[in-house]
Design a protein around this motif. Structure first.
Motif, PDB file in Angstrom:
ATOM      1  N   THR A 143     -21.246  32.868 -18.526  1.00 47.57           N
ATOM      2  CA  THR A 143     -20.588  33.076 -17.231  1.00 47.57           C
ATOM      3  C   THR A 143     -21.567  32.804 -16.095  1.00 47.57           C
ATOM      4  N   ILE A 144     -22.758  33.351 -16.181  1.00 43.32           N
ATOM      5  CA  ILE A 144     -23.776  33.148 -15.141  1.00 43.32           C
ATOM      6  C   ILE A 144     -24.157  31.672 -15.057  1.00 43.32           C
ATOM      7  N   ALA A 145     -24.297  31.006 -16.201  1.00 47.66           N
ATOM      8  CA  ALA A 145     -24.640  29.584 -16.213  1.00 47.66           C
ATOM      9  C   ALA A 145     -23.535  28.760 -15.542  1.00 47.66           C
ATOM     10  N   GLY A 146     -22.284  29.124 -15.792  1.00 45.52           N
ATOM     11  CA  GLY A 146     -21.171  28.422 -15.153  1.00 45.52           C
ATOM     12  C   GLY A 146     -21.177  28.593 -13.652  1.00 45.52           C
ATOM     13  N   ILE A 147     -21.461  29.797 -13.179  1.00 43.95           N
ATOM     14  CA  ILE A 147     -21.530  30.046 -11.748  1.00 43.95           C
ATOM     15  C   ILE A 147     -22.690  29.261 -11.150  1.00 43.95           C
ATOM     16  N   ALA A 148     -23.841  29.292 -11.808  1.00 47.69           N
ATOM     17  CA  ALA A 148     -25.012  28.561 -11.316  1.00 47.69           C
ATOM     18  C   ALA A 148     -24.730  27.064 -11.255  1.00 47.69           C
ATOM     19  N   ALA A 196     -23.757  22.308  -8.055  1.00 47.97           N
ATOM     20  CA  ALA A 196     -22.952  21.112  -7.898  1.00 47.97           C
ATOM     21  C   ALA A 196     -22.234  21.072  -6.546  1.00 47.97           C
ATOM     22  N   GLY A 197     -22.556  22.012  -5.663  1.00 48.15           N
ATOM     23  CA  GLY A 197     -21.930  22.042  -4.354  1.00 48.15           C
ATOM     24  C   GLY A 197     -20.582  22.747  -4.356  1.00 48.15           C
ATOM     25  N   GLY A 198     -20.308  23.500  -5.385  1.00 45.15           N
ATOM     26  CA  GLY A 198     -19.039  24.238  -5.488  1.00 45.15           C
ATOM     27  C   GLY A 198     -19.056  25.445  -4.599  1.00 45.15           C
ATOM     28  N   PRO A 199     -18.014  26.233  -4.651  1.00 42.18           N
ATOM     29  CA  PRO A 199     -17.950  27.440  -3.800  1.00 42.18           C
ATOM     30  C   PRO A 199     -19.040  28.428  -4.165  1.00 42.18           C
ATOM     31  N   THR A 200     -19.525  29.104  -3.154  1.00 40.60           N
ATOM     32  CA  THR A 200     -20.573  30.109  -3.378  1.00 40.60           C
ATOM     33  C   THR A 200     -19.975  31.476  -3.440  1.00 40.60           C
TER      34      THR A 200
END
Length: 112
Positions: free
Chosen positions: A98-103, A108-112
């Motif tokens: 989960t943490i790796a996906g968020i990172a 990748a410029g996705g939502p923070t």
């Protein structure tokens, strides 16, 4: 729902120095009810649900303010009982993924 009528006597008559019995509990103010009806009619005239959906996108702050006004002020659980909080256990590997996906999304410029 009917409320018992107050027997008019010499002491409780309106204009005798004391306030009248007032509006029975639960009966809305006539002006408030009339304004509410006007607002709902205007909403119907401009598109109803479709209009509100557009405003949710175009004016999200105002729309969220509207939601805050109509949401209940007290939340209860099932059958008017207390709210139940369920803890979800997760294993370390699932947490790492989960943490790796968020990172990855952040990198990748996705939502923070």
């Amino acid at each position: 729902m009917t409320t018992p009528a107050v027997k008019k006597t010499e002491k409780n008559g309106i204009g005798k120095g004391k306030a009248g019995p007032g509006r029975p509990k639960g009966v809305p103010n006539k002006s408030t009810a009339a304004i509410k009806d006007m607002v709902l009619s205007a909403l119907d005239n401009v598109g109803g649900i479709e209009y509100l959906e557009k405003q949710a996108v175009l004016q999200p702050v105002a729309f969220m303010g509207l939601l805050a006004k109509i949401m209940p002020t007290q939340i209860t659980g099932a059958d008017d009982g207390p709210v139940q909080i369920e803890r979800v256990k997760t294993d370390a590997e699932s947490f790492k993924r989960t943490i790796a996906g968020i990172a990855a999304r952040i990198g990748a410029g996705g939502p923070t």
